[in-house]
Scaffold this active site. Structure first.
Site: not given
Ligand code: PA5
Length: 434
Positions: A287, A308, A422
């Site tokens: 951010e 793995h 948003k």
């Protein structure tokens, strides 16, 4: 103190590529300390460790004590910076099988408000029906949808189960001093509340009550956490020479690597308990730096588990990565490999060795392989996973992030990009005004 070895990264860079950033990095550190850089209204975290008084720590501990007495379960509602720091520290310090322990003197700390999963919330509410639970509602803006939704459900259920008066004693708000719905509710209901300082952004707020209160509720020593951060604050001060300032060195090295085409940083740990430290770190760096079309992509792996799965990519994939290994010197328990007379599994060559020694050799072997595979390697070593060392680590990464963002010439303290989803979501949901 935490140490940082960059020698296995600089071998991939032209001579002097890191030192080229030395002056700029120290100037950036100074600009953070003197609040003369971009985003300078969000620099409260820089002196937070030394600004935090014993009296304030006692206030947080007193509140935690009350919650611990009245609750067997505490739900922390929050997302992003209002979630990841507490989650990281609590996971790192807790017994790995905390949930299964019946002799537990500590309340279970659960998290909500960090997703909008109907199944998650339904299952949580179902579980809480048999719990004496309390809630810590954490939101700086006080209006974040994920958190507000979860809190609406939790508040209602807590009041139904405990009655409104008792619910008031076990619901705590951590929010802005004046603004937002969380503040309005806290004031109207008369909840105990803590203020998130105006000048501390979410992802830098773990050492405010955002992190300190849940961590204290989980039974951990927040004074030691702050002490660790305080020592790192001193150890990364801008008046120290570049070669003594590990946050400046970290910031300079990752910027030199970025300029050389290494666009992805993988934070690797060898202790499963550190998984959420990496999640917290990803938010902090992602951010802060991912903007204006720039920024290292922060990724993480838990090793040896992910050798793995992601091991193949790291070893042989596109050479645009570098790796920062978070190594823990000393584990908290001692366990040796037993001898087996039959040796059917062929493991007697390890008999008598500590499990941690096997882990350390896996770490060294992996480092050697990745370097051979063309992956620059930074190595951060912390003494052990305790409050004091985590406090150091948190501040080290925060300071490194501030410096690194300034070297990249972005404002590390805003996050304009998170608004886009948003706006669309509110419009789709028919929120008034959208
Ligand atoms: O770092 C940030 O600023 C964000 O990740 C916020 O912490 C997150 O969006 C939650 O915001 P709030 O605390 O306002 O609910």
């Amino acid at each position: 103190m935490i140490t940082l070895d960059i020698s296995k990264a600089t071998q991939f860079l032209p001579r002097g590529a890191v030192e080229k950033y030395a002056d700029k990095a120290l100037k950036a550190a100074k600009a953070l300390e003197e609040a003369t850089c971009a985003g300078n209204d969000f620099l409260g975290w820089v002196t937070l460790p030394t600004d935090t008084t014993d009296e304030f720590i006692s206030q947080v501990n007193d509140c935690a004590k009350t919650l611990r007495q009245l609750c067997d379960t505490i739900v922390v509602a929050g997302i992003g910076g209002s979630y990841l720091g507490a989650k990281a520290v609590i996971e790192a310090l807790s017994n790995s099988f905390q949930w299964l322990k019946t002799d537990n003197s500590n309340p279970n700390i659960l998290f909500a408000g960090n997703n909008i999963g109907e199944d998650y919330l339904s299952e949580l509410c179902e579980l809480l029906k048999t719990r004496r639970f309390g809630v810590i509602n954490i939101s700086k803006s006080g209006t974040t949808t994920e958190t507000a939704l979860a809190f609406r459900l939790l508040k209602k259920q807590c009041e139904e189960q405990r009655g409104k008066d008792e619910a008031r004693r076990v619901i705590i708000a951590v929010t802005d001093a004046r603004r937002g719905a969380a503040r309005t509710t806290a004031d109207k209901e008369g909840y105990t509340s803590f203020v998130i300082p105006d000048n501390v952004g979410g992802r830098f707020s773990v050492l405010t009550p955002v992190g300190l209160l849940p961590i204290a509720c989980a039974g951990f020593d927040i004074a030691a956490l702050v002490n660790g951060a305080r020592d790192m604050q001193k150890a990364t001060a801008s008046d120290l020479p570049f070669d003594k300032n590990i946050s400046a060195i970290y910031a300079a090295t990752r910027n030199a690597l970025y300029q050389s085409g290494k666009k992805i940083e993988i934070l690797a740990n060898y202790q499963p308990k550190l998984h959420y430290v990496s999640e917290w770190w990803k938010q902090l760096y992602g951010e802060s730096e991912g903007k204006d079309g720039k920024g290292i992509f922060p990724a993480s792996v838990d090793l040896t588990t992910d050798l793995h799965s992601m091991g193949q990519w790291i070893q042989d994939g596109e050479r645009t990565i570098f790796e920062t290994v978070l190594s823990v010197k000393q584990s908290e328990h001692t366990l040796t490999v037993p001898t087996d007379e039959e040796n059917l599994d062929g493991l007697n060559y390890l008999a008598g060795k500590r499990i941690d020694e096997v882990n350390k050799m896996a770490e060294l072997g992996t480092q050697m392989a990745h370097i051979d595979g063309g992956v620059p390697n930074l190595r951060l070593v912390i003494e052990r996973v305790d409050e004091y060392n985590l406090g150091q680590l948190i501040y080290f990464f925060e300071k490194g992030c501030g410096i690194s963002g300034l070297l990249l010439e972005v404002n590390p303290f805003d996050q304009p990009g998170v608004e886009a989803y948003k706006r669309n979501m509110f419009k789709l949901l028919g929120k008034p005004g959208y």
